[in-house]
Design an enzyme around this catalytic site. Sequence first.
Site, PDB file in Angstrom:
ATOM      1  CB  SER A   1      -0.886   0.015   1.246  1.00  0.00           C
ATOM      2  OG  SER A   1      -1.538   1.260   1.383  1.00  0.00           O
TER       3      SER A   1
ATOM      4  CE1 TYR B   1      -3.807  -1.878   5.245  1.00  0.00           C
ATOM      5  CE2 TYR B   1      -2.934   0.244   4.542  1.00  0.00           C
ATOM      6  CZ  TYR B   1      -3.523  -0.966   4.245  1.00  0.00           C
ATOM      7  OH  TYR B   1      -3.836  -1.269   2.948  1.00  0.00           O
TER       8      TYR B   1
ATOM      9  CE  LYS C   1      -1.429  -3.719   3.299  1.00  0.00           C
ATOM     10  NZ  LYS C   1      -1.725  -4.937   2.538  1.00  0.00           N
TER      11      LYS C   1
ATOM     12  CB  THR D   1     -12.914  -1.400  -2.391  1.00  0.00           C
ATOM     13  OG1 THR D   1     -12.525  -0.536  -1.312  1.00  0.00           O
ATOM     14  CG2 THR D   1     -11.695  -1.863  -3.182  1.00  0.00           C
TER      15      THR D   1
END
Length: 110
Positions: free
Chosen positions: A6, A18, A22, A53
């Site tokens: 990401s 996160y 990543k 999404t």
Amino acid sequence: MVFIGSVSSQGNKGQISYAATKAGLEGAAATLMKEAIFYGVRCGVIHPGFTDTPMVRALGEEYIEKHVLPDTQLGRLIRPAEIADAICFMVSNSAISGELWADAGWHPNP
């Protein structure tokens, strides 16, 4: 072997866990690349940005327009099919001839 990273691997406010995981994929891929190249296995990481999404759309159009799109290079959300196309290219034999894949410094004897 293709890991899905990401752009958050470079840091993203409020997403330390996160971003760290990543970013960790880069180290994992680099290590696997150095070990697996001798077996003909290529490794890479693709770092897509905000993707169109349902989860991202749940942020709301106003939020996306104001807080997401200004920070994207494309000025829009990435379509999942575009990510799939990039991955297909990465694993295709046509990618082998380019400089896309790192080779861990190993070169066969001429």
